[in-house]
Design a protein around this motif. Structure first.
Motif, PDB file in Angstrom:
ATOM      1  N   GLY A  67     -46.260 -90.482  -7.328  1.00 28.76           N
ATOM      2  CA  GLY A  67     -45.567 -90.926  -5.957  1.00 28.76           C
ATOM      3  C   GLY A  67     -46.508 -91.787  -5.392  1.00 28.76           C
ATOM      4  N   GLY A  68     -47.159 -92.730  -5.865  1.00 27.72           N
ATOM      5  CA  GLY A  68     -47.847 -93.417  -5.232  1.00 27.72           C
ATOM      6  C   GLY A  68     -49.365 -93.327  -4.551  1.00 27.72           C
ATOM      7  N   THR A  69     -49.647 -91.854  -5.030  1.00 24.78           N
ATOM      8  CA  THR A  69     -50.943 -91.663  -4.824  1.00 24.78           C
ATOM      9  C   THR A  69     -51.750 -91.158  -5.941  1.00 24.78           C
ATOM     10  N   ASN A  70     -52.993 -91.503  -5.878  1.00 29.21           N
ATOM     11  CA  ASN A  70     -54.152 -91.583  -7.137  1.00 29.21           C
ATOM     12  C   ASN A  70     -54.604 -90.359  -7.300  1.00 29.21           C
ATOM     13  N   VAL A  71     -54.432 -89.769  -8.668  1.00 28.45           N
ATOM     14  CA  VAL A  71     -55.218 -88.602  -8.928  1.00 28.45           C
ATOM     15  C   VAL A  71     -55.956 -88.977 -10.057  1.00 28.45           C
ATOM     16  N   THR A  72     -57.261 -88.644 -10.169  1.00 30.75           N
ATOM     17  CA  THR A  72     -58.122 -88.567 -11.474  1.00 30.75           C
ATOM     18  C   THR A  72     -58.118 -87.409 -12.193  1.00 30.75           C
ATOM     19  N   PRO A  73     -58.020 -87.623 -13.638  1.00 33.00           N
ATOM     20  CA  PRO A  73     -57.987 -86.404 -14.554  1.00 33.00           C
ATOM     21  C   PRO A  73     -59.103 -85.415 -14.173  1.00 33.00           C
ATOM     22  N   GLY A  74     -60.467 -86.001 -13.759  1.00 32.74           N
ATOM     23  CA  GLY A  74     -61.548 -85.378 -13.964  1.00 32.74           C
ATOM     24  C   GLY A  74     -61.269 -84.230 -12.667  1.00 32.74           C
ATOM     25  N   GLU A  75     -60.649 -84.564 -11.585  1.00 32.94           N
ATOM     26  CA  GLU A  75     -60.833 -83.671 -10.473  1.00 32.94           C
ATOM     27  C   GLU A  75     -59.748 -82.397 -11.034  1.00 32.94           C
ATOM     28  N   VAL A  76     -58.788 -82.513 -11.701  1.00 32.77           N
ATOM     29  CA  VAL A  76     -57.786 -81.681 -12.010  1.00 32.77           C
ATOM     30  C   VAL A  76     -58.656 -80.743 -13.158  1.00 32.77           C
ATOM     31  N   GLU A  77     -58.979 -81.441 -14.089  1.00 27.08           N
ATOM     32  CA  GLU A  77     -59.783 -80.801 -15.217  1.00 27.08           C
ATOM     33  C   GLU A  77     -60.860 -80.010 -14.775  1.00 27.08           C
ATOM     34  N   THR A  78     -61.397 -80.350 -13.648  1.00 25.25           N
ATOM     35  CA  THR A  78     -62.717 -79.523 -13.263  1.00 25.25           C
ATOM     36  C   THR A  78     -62.153 -78.191 -12.607  1.00 25.25           C
ATOM     37  N   VAL A  79     -60.981 -78.353 -12.086  1.00 26.35           N
ATOM     38  CA  VAL A  79     -60.409 -77.138 -11.303  1.00 26.35           C
ATOM     39  C   VAL A  79     -60.132 -76.139 -12.630  1.00 26.35           C
ATOM     40  N   LEU A  80     -59.161 -76.699 -13.725  1.00 33.17           N
ATOM     41  CA  LEU A  80     -58.726 -76.043 -14.668  1.00 33.17           C
ATOM     42  C   LEU A  80     -59.653 -75.240 -15.417  1.00 33.17           C
ATOM     43  N   GLU A  81     -61.034 -76.047 -15.489  1.00 29.58           N
ATOM     44  CA  GLU A  81     -61.938 -75.260 -16.383  1.00 29.58           C
ATOM     45  C   GLU A  81     -62.820 -74.218 -15.797  1.00 29.58           C
ATOM     46  N   THR A  82     -62.507 -73.877 -14.493  1.00 24.54           N
ATOM     47  CA  THR A  82     -63.115 -72.830 -13.902  1.00 24.54           C
ATOM     48  C   THR A  82     -62.344 -71.478 -14.000  1.00 24.54           C
ATOM     49  N   GLU A  83     -61.302 -71.674 -14.814  1.00 29.78           N
ATOM     50  CA  GLU A  83     -60.541 -70.261 -15.148  1.00 29.78           C
ATOM     51  C   GLU A  83     -61.155 -69.963 -16.429  1.00 29.78           C
ATOM     52  N   PRO A  84     -61.622 -68.621 -16.537  1.00 28.15           N
ATOM     53  CA  PRO A  84     -62.272 -68.088 -17.589  1.00 28.15           C
ATOM     54  C   PRO A  84     -61.673 -68.122 -18.902  1.00 28.15           C
ATOM     55  N   GLY A  85     -60.321 -68.152 -18.991  1.00 25.23           N
ATOM     56  CA  GLY A  85     -59.449 -67.968 -20.235  1.00 25.23           C
ATOM     57  C   GLY A  85     -59.345 -69.702 -20.965  1.00 25.23           C
ATOM     58  N   VAL A  86     -59.831 -70.564 -20.060  1.00 26.82           N
ATOM     59  CA  VAL A  86     -59.985 -71.915 -20.589  1.00 26.82           C
ATOM     60  C   VAL A  86     -61.042 -72.177 -21.414  1.00 26.82           C
ATOM     61  N   ALA A  87     -60.829 -72.807 -22.557  1.00 28.49           N
ATOM     62  CA  ALA A  87     -61.950 -73.210 -23.598  1.00 28.49           C
ATOM     63  C   ALA A  87     -62.262 -74.740 -23.373  1.00 28.49           C
ATOM     64  N   GLU A  88     -61.408 -75.541 -23.273  1.00 22.02           N
ATOM     65  CA  GLU A  88     -61.246 -76.962 -23.140  1.00 22.02           C
ATOM     66  C   GLU A  88     -60.085 -77.374 -22.685  1.00 22.02           C
ATOM     67  N   CYS A  89     -59.915 -78.347 -21.701  1.00 21.76           N
ATOM     68  CA  CYS A  89     -58.820 -78.822 -21.213  1.00 21.76           C
ATOM     69  C   CYS A  89     -58.535 -80.329 -21.002  1.00 21.76           C
ATOM     70  N   ALA A  90     -57.676 -80.972 -20.957  1.00 26.20           N
ATOM     71  CA  ALA A  90     -57.351 -82.546 -20.784  1.00 26.20           C
ATOM     72  C   ALA A  90     -56.305 -82.482 -19.898  1.00 26.20           C
ATOM     73  N   VAL A  91     -56.133 -83.547 -19.026  1.00 22.94           N
ATOM     74  CA  VAL A  91     -55.135 -84.090 -18.134  1.00 22.94           C
ATOM     75  C   VAL A  91     -54.822 -85.360 -18.581  1.00 22.94           C
ATOM     76  N   VAL A  92     -53.327 -85.496 -18.537  1.00 24.39           N
ATOM     77  CA  VAL A  92     -52.687 -86.916 -18.469  1.00 24.39           C
ATOM     78  C   VAL A  92     -51.659 -87.132 -17.818  1.00 24.39           C
ATOM     79  N   GLY A  93     -51.153 -88.402 -17.455  1.00 23.04           N
ATOM     80  CA  GLY A  93     -50.002 -88.732 -16.539  1.00 23.04           C
ATOM     81  C   GLY A  93     -48.923 -89.122 -17.620  1.00 23.04           C
ATOM     82  N   LEU A  94     -47.843 -88.450 -17.478  1.00 24.54           N
ATOM     83  CA  LEU A  94     -46.586 -88.622 -18.297  1.00 24.54           C
ATOM     84  C   LEU A  94     -45.350 -89.611 -17.506  1.00 24.54           C
TER      85      LEU A  94
END
Ligand code: AMP
Length: 489
Positions: A396-423
């Protein structure tokens, strides 16, 4: 000293520095007899053999530049590199040519083969024949700072591979700033070398770096986490250079190890998650020293050897190198804590793409090299990478970097690895999809619920993934970089 370690723990050969030098001078004589000298380019496609190091020393010794070939390239890609680099001679194992004899035509001169030479086309000379009758004892040719030593072709994950010529000055300045001044490497170190020998990381830092510093190198043909862990103590390893995937895999091995000779673990080529950083520290008692670089600039930043360390940061700029954040649209310099494009200048930065002035003009602004990476610098000068500009997701016109979302997801102990993309999204332009590798025993549905709750707490609404997909592994290339196109597909 150079050694070759087999997966069963045996050392199959050892070569001293003097022996390497003598062998290299013999190869230099053969190269000169083949008419190779300053201004020429020679391709090398060899595994981790003594020949690999000898070939590099000899090619540089006669004043030519080395074009390392990645054996994983297809015949078509190899031909493109050989042609674009206008290679005058190639040195490889027999398989490189017997697999695809058509690559022969892409080299302007002879092709030397190491090893079995049965049933090979006529233009090929066995290396033994090229060396026959030569006498060692030649001195290396003096080269200027600005002469190209290494012509690397960028990985091509972002389009057509481009030639990057690193000069003698680029390499010397960078190896001094990184290996000697920051990682404090000396000739007493022993490096366990498990990286591929044709990229900046494994070749430039691992092999050229060791030749520069004078430390011993123990070659492992390929990375196997159990073999690596078993090798550290018996082989008195003090330095290990890895990519993040290697550190995940080391953590997966269930074995108790002592690391009594170990001094430093370094990591780069792709982002190391704060989670892996923390788990490695807990389990092995070592802080992974993360650094950041590109083929075009070699290494720009590194965390300091003795801290302070900041998880998720690649550390401050190396001595003699300037790293700054700019707005990629207005080209204005941004302030501390503002996210923008990382620009670099210093003696490490290459001078332009090989025979490609358009690409060169597009990536330099005055003497600044525009990395195409997004990042931020904090008040202490520590750089954090936020992803590639091309990977920027615009919701919606606002920039999101994959890194800032991945950093948050990775703090959940159940996550071994993650990656975020735009669709693509008809309404918002793009929406965020998260690909998650759960830890063993995790239920996807329950984990998704916890992740949704977490992002609600930690991320603004437009940064929250709309879609979660659970995978066994995140697709990565050989250097550990996430292949986001595959995820999007
Ligand atoms: P290459 O030229 O193939 O070595 O790729 C360089 C790219 O790798 C950089 O532009 C970054 O996007 C990425 N990279 C290298 N080191 C790191 C790191 N420590 N953290 C995050 N990304 C990295």
């Amino acid at each position: 000293m150079l050694e070759r370690l087999e997966p069963d723990g045996t050392v199959t050969w050892r070569q001293t520095r003097n022996a390497l030098r003598t062998e290299a001078s013999l190869w230099m004589a053969a190269l000169r007899a083949a008419g190779i000298g300053p201004g020429d380019r020679v391709a090398v496609s060899l595994g981790k053999s003594t020949g690999l190091v000898t070939a590099h020393l000899a090619i540089l010794g006669v004043g030519a530049s080395v074009v390392p070939l990645n054996p994983a390239l297809t015949a078509r890609e190899t031909e493109a590199v050989l042609q674009r680099a206008e290679v005058r001679l190639a040195i490889s194992h027999a398989e490189t040519v017997s697999r695809a004899p058509e690559v022969l035509a892409a080299v302007q001169g002879p092709w030397w083969i190491v090893g079995n030479t049965d049933e090979l086309p006529e233009r090929i000379t066995p290396l033994a024949d090229a060396l026959a009758g030569q006498r060692p004892g030649l001195e290396p040719v003096a080269r200027d700072d600005d002469d190209v030593a290494l012509l690397l072709f960028t990985s091509g994950t972002t389009g057509t591979p481009k030639g990057v010529g690193l000069t003698h000055k680029n390499l010397r300045a960078n190896l001094q700033a990184l290996l000697v001044e920051t990682w404090e490497m000396t000739d007493r170190d022993r490096l366990l070398h498990a990286l591929p020998p044709h990229h900046l990381h494994g070749l430039g830092l691992g092999i050229y770096g060791s030749l520069y510093v004078g430390n011993a190198v123990v070659f492992l043909e390929r990375f196997d986490p159990a073999v690596v862990l078993r090798a550290f103590d018996p082989h008195r390893i003090s330095v290990f250079m890895g990519v993040p995937t290697m550190y995940h895999r080391l953590l997966d091995v269930d074995a108790s190890v002592t690391l009594s000779s170990m001094r430093v673990f370094t990591c780069g080529s792709a982002p190391l998650s704060p989670e892996t950083f923390r788990r490695f520290q807990e389990r092995f008692g070592f802080t992974i020293v993360e650094r950041y670089g590109l083929t075009e600039t070699a290494i720009n930043t590194s965390n300091p050897l003795r801290g302070p360390w900041k998880p998720g940061s690649v550390g401050p700029a190396l001595p003699g190198i300037e790293v700054s954040i700019f707005d990629p649209q207005t080209l204005q310099r941004l302030s501390t804590d503002e996210t923008g494009e990382i620009w670099v200048r210093g003696p490490n930065v290459f001078s332009g793409y090989w025979n490609n002035p358009e690409a060169t003009a597009a990536t330099f602004h005055q003497d600044w090299f525009r990395t195409g990476d997004l990042g931020v610098i904090d008040g202490d000068g520590y750089v954090a990478i936020r992803g590639r500009i091309k990977e920027l997701i615009i919701v919606g016109g606002t920039n999101v970097t994959p890194g800032e979302v991945e950093t948050v997801l990775e703090t959940e102990p159940g996550v071994a690895e993650c990656a975020v993309v735009g669709l693509p999204d008809p309404d918002l332009g793009e929406r965020i999809a998260a690909f998650i590798v759960p830890r063993p025993g995790e239920q996807a549905a329950a984990l998704e619920q916890r992740l949704r709750a977490k992002v609600e707490q930690d991320l603004a609404p437009y940064k929250r993934p709309r879609l979660y997909r659970f995978l066994e592994t995140i697709p990565r290339n050989a250097m550990g970089k996430i292949e986001r196109n595959k995820l999007r597909d």
